[in-house]
Design an enzyme around this catalytic site. Structure first.
Site, mmCIF file in Angstrom:
data_model
loop_
_atom_site.group_PDB
_atom_site.id
_atom_site.type_symbol
_atom_site.label_atom_id
_atom_site.label_comp_id
_atom_site.label_asym_id
_atom_site.label_seq_id
_atom_site.Cartn_x
_atom_site.Cartn_y
_atom_site.Cartn_z
ATOM 1 N N LYS A 95 38.070 44.643 38.363
ATOM 2 C CA LYS A 95 37.245 44.707 37.466
ATOM 3 C C LYS A 95 36.540 46.264 37.026
ATOM 4 O O LYS A 95 36.107 46.752 37.978
ATOM 5 C CB LYS A 95 36.117 43.588 37.426
ATOM 6 N N TYR B 205 29.987 31.584 49.705
ATOM 7 C CA TYR B 205 30.990 31.594 50.731
ATOM 8 C C TYR B 205 30.402 30.578 52.030
ATOM 9 O O TYR B 205 30.802 29.893 52.810
ATOM 10 C CB TYR B 205 32.206 32.508 51.002
#
Length: 319
Positions: free
Chosen positions: A175, A282
């Site tokens: 990105k 996570y």
């Protein structure tokens, strides 16, 4: 109709986001849709320019979205669009900082990313028939996706020159056109090496293509086609197809790294996250997986579940 000066202000912000900040087209399109809705909500409010904006206008806009039944996540995204639009014009000299004072977005439920266990990921890869060039390609794509944590757009967009087998790494443009270097493990290196030797030459044929992963016609692989191949492999592996997507394998990569003790900064760099808080989710996935393991495997965990079942009785009520 929205005021022309407001339309021009939105256009200037979108151009800045697309050209100067290099944001993805999908991101800029999302900003545009949200801001078009915002301008519609201002009609009849005597707001002719950015300088006329007030905090009450943004509050009323968010309220209208809620009354229309938009989910909290969609309303939160709309607020982000308006906030960045206002911040941009504040940086350009407009006295609009007061517009955002005390504005909080809707509370969002914390959703843990869906993932696969290591055995499921291995079963998915093992379901590939590598006797044909398409199988060699699929094996290489899954090994790189699961072994390097790429986004699907990054995976299908890899040029042939992105993989350095000798250095055991792949160069990824993510990105905002930011490049990162991700190491490749032995399984991914072996799969890519075999694909480059035996698979890709039979797919590219007489055509010339710089893309690493090719279709049967020799053209670049697409996101949609890879998604379909992945679902087909999931069914072959005995995994519920709707549980499997390229992003789920990216989540599996990150979760397995955290489970294995990798530090979050390293995982952040490999995933290409701009903010560490995005990577921190996570740790929650790992804790959830650990809790499931304890409850399923530990004698005291099994005891708690057995006692709960006995207390409920055969009909589901209290015994």
């Amino acid at each position: 109709m929205p005021e022309p000066r407001l339309v021009e202000a939105v256009y200037a912000f979108l151009q800045h986001a697309l050209v100067e900040r290099g944001l993805a087209r999908n991101t800029v399109d999302a900003y545009r849709r949200d801001l078009e809705r915002f301008l519609e909500s201002l009609e009849g409010e005597r707001v002719r320019d950015v300088a006329d904006l007030q905090r009450a206008h943004v509050v009323a806009f968010l309220g209208s979205l809620e009354r229309q039944g938009l989910a909290a996540r969609s309303r939160a995204r709309a607020l982000v669009s308006v906030r960045r639009f206002v911040r941009f014009h504040e940086a350009e000299g407009a006295a609009v900082g007061h517009v955002l004072e005390g504005l909080d977005g809707p509370r969002l439920p914390r959703a843990l990313p869906k993932t696969l266990g290591p055995s499921e990921s291995a079963a998915l890869i093992a379901a590939i028939d590598t006797r044909e060039p398409l199988g060699l390609r699929d094996r290489a794509m899954l090994e790189v996706l699961y072994g390097a944590g790429l986004r699907v757009s990054e995976l299908v967009g890899l040029p042939r020159a992105a993989v350095d087998l000798r250095a055991a790494l792949v160069r990824v443009v993510g990105k905002g056109n930011k490049e990162r270097i991700v190491p490749l493990g032995e399984s991914a290196l072996a799969a890519v090496g075999r694909y480059l030797e035996d698979g890709r030459p039979r797919l590219v044929r007489a055509r010339r293509s710089d893309a690493l992963f090719l279709t049967v016609r020799g053209g670049p692989m697409t996101r949609q086609h890879f998604f379909e191949r992945l679902r087909r492999l999931a069914r072959a592996a005995g995994i519920e197809a709707r549980r499997v997507s390229p992003h789920v394998l990216r989540h599996a990569f990150a979760t397995d790294l955290v489970d294995g003790g990798a530090d979050l900064r390293s995982v952040q760099a490999m995933l290409g996250h701009a903010d560490l808080s995005t990577t921190q989710v996570y740790t929650h996935v790992s804790r959830a997986r650990l809790r499931e393991t304890v409850e399923a495997r530990h004698p005291r965990g099994r005891g708690r579940r057995a006692r709960a079942g006995a207390a409920a009785g055969p009909s589901g009520g209290r015994a």
